[in-house]
Design an enzyme around this catalytic site. Structure first.
Site, PDB file in Angstrom:
ATOM      1  N   CYS A 194      -2.529 -38.930 -23.897  1.00 53.67           N
ATOM      2  CA  CYS A 194      -1.711 -40.103 -23.564  1.00 53.67           C
ATOM      3  C   CYS A 194      -2.348 -41.430 -23.971  1.00 53.67           C
ATOM      4  CB  CYS A 194      -1.360 -40.109 -22.083  1.00 53.67           C
ATOM      5  SG  CYS A 194      -2.788 -40.132 -20.983  1.00 53.67           S
TER       6      CYS A 194
ATOM      7  N   LYS B 227      -3.399 -31.981 -10.186  1.00 56.37           N
ATOM      8  CA  LYS B 227      -3.088 -33.389 -10.435  1.00 56.37           C
ATOM      9  C   LYS B 227      -1.599 -33.607 -10.221  1.00 56.37           C
ATOM     10  CE  LYS B 227      -3.211 -36.950 -13.977  1.00 56.37           C
ATOM     11  NZ  LYS B 227      -3.576 -37.264 -15.355  1.00 56.37           N
TER      12      LYS B 227
ATOM     13  N   LYS C 197      -6.373 -34.737  -7.485  1.00 48.98           N
ATOM     14  CA  LYS C 197      -6.065 -36.134  -7.784  1.00 48.98           C
ATOM     15  C   LYS C 197      -4.610 -36.434  -7.470  1.00 48.98           C
ATOM     16  CE  LYS C 197      -5.923 -39.394 -11.564  1.00 48.98           C
ATOM     17  NZ  LYS C 197      -6.151 -39.610 -12.960  1.00 48.98           N
TER      18      LYS C 197
END
Ligand code: PBG
Ligand code: ZN
Length: 279
Positions: free
Chosen positions: A72, A149, A202
């Site tokens: 990304c 995540k 996360k």
């Protein structure tokens, strides 16, 4: 955001030195290439910003260096994987992404990264990265996997800093549903089976239950990533005089540790190390 900057190599080194000096255990590097394109073609280059930064850190500091492995930051569409199709029909393709991630991880490890940390959430990427590292005779480079995540609202300030907001759609096809704890545990087990050495949860604060479950149910080294939105909340409140930053931060970090995290990744690392050293 206050206290958060993009670095070039020359400003990175004093920052890393100061972190080491303060007692921070490691740094985690995210790369922003000079130019982004559809394929994220800068991502696997041996002369990319991350291999260059890693070499500088390893030559000039004593820091343990972890690198973020993802698409990304490098791709103009801002997604963590290869994109197929256009407009509403666009999808992020899992399998074609694996090879690119593996090549990126090898470039980082070859430059001297101590640990590689894939943050993309594609299925099978830990196995693909492990295989490529082994083939490149980098079998002693560990993988810290962003295993659980979540598709979270707490990543906003990071995406702004890294200029990586998705141009279209969102990350829910590859990041986890915040409501589904069992799926997170399955993802963690998959990554461990594929060869992850450390597994990560996360964000941290809204997922303390999962940090505890992952620690108790797997016994593996667990990292917790206190995301940019968690940092921003406290910073904003402190700037308004609504909360006492030092006390709040140390309480939050203690709670993450208490939940079972062996490693905490936080934007307060240097500051917290300094506070802790003060006693
Ligand atoms: C993407 C990535 C994200 C973060 C690190 N790498 C989040 C995302 O945009 O999905 C989050 C960092 C933070 O918020 O502190 N691979
Ligand atoms: Zn990503």
């Amino acid at each position: 955001m206050r206290g958060v900057y993009q670095h070039s190599i020359d400003t990175l080194i004093p920052e890393v030195e100061a972190a080491v000096e303060a007692g921070v255990g490691a740094v985690l590097l995210f790369g922003i290439p000079e130019s982004k394109d559809e394929q994220g073609s800068q991502s696997a280059s041996d002369d990319g910003i991350i291999p260059m930064a890693v070499r500088a850190c390893k030559e000039r500091t004593s820091a343990l260096v972890i690198t973020d492995v993802c698409l990304c930051e490098y791709a103009d569409h801002g997604h963590c994987g290869v994109v197929r199709g256009q407009g509403d029909g666009a999808t992020v393709e899992n399998d074609p992404t694996l090879e690119l991630l593996a090549r990126q991880a090898v470039a980082h490890a070859r430059a001297g990264a101590d640990i590689v940390a894939p943050s993309d959430m594609m299925d099978g990427r830990v196995a693909a990265i492990r295989r490529s590292l082994d083939e490149a005779e980098l079998s002693s480079t560990p993988i810290l996997s962003y295993a659980a995540k979540f598709a979270s609202a707490f990543y906003g300030p990071f995406r702004e800093a890294v200029e990586s907001s998705p141009r279209f759609g969102d990350r829910r096809s590859y990041q986890l549903d915040p409501a589904n704890a069992d799926e997170a545990l399955r993802e963690v087990r998959m990554d461990i089976d594929e060869g992850a050495d450390i597994v990560m949860v996360k964000p941290a604060l809204a997922y303390l239950d999962l940090i505890r479950r992952v620690k108790t149910e797997t016994g593996y080294p667990v990292a917790a990533y206190s995301a940019s939105g968690e940092y921003a909340m406290v910073k904003a409140a402190a700037a308004n005089g609504w909360i006492e930053e030092k006390a709040a931060v140390l309480e939050i970090l203690t709670s993450i540790r208490r939940a079972g995290a062996d490693i905490i990744i936080t934007y307060w690392a240097r500051q917290a190390a300094e506070w802790l050293a003060e006693g």
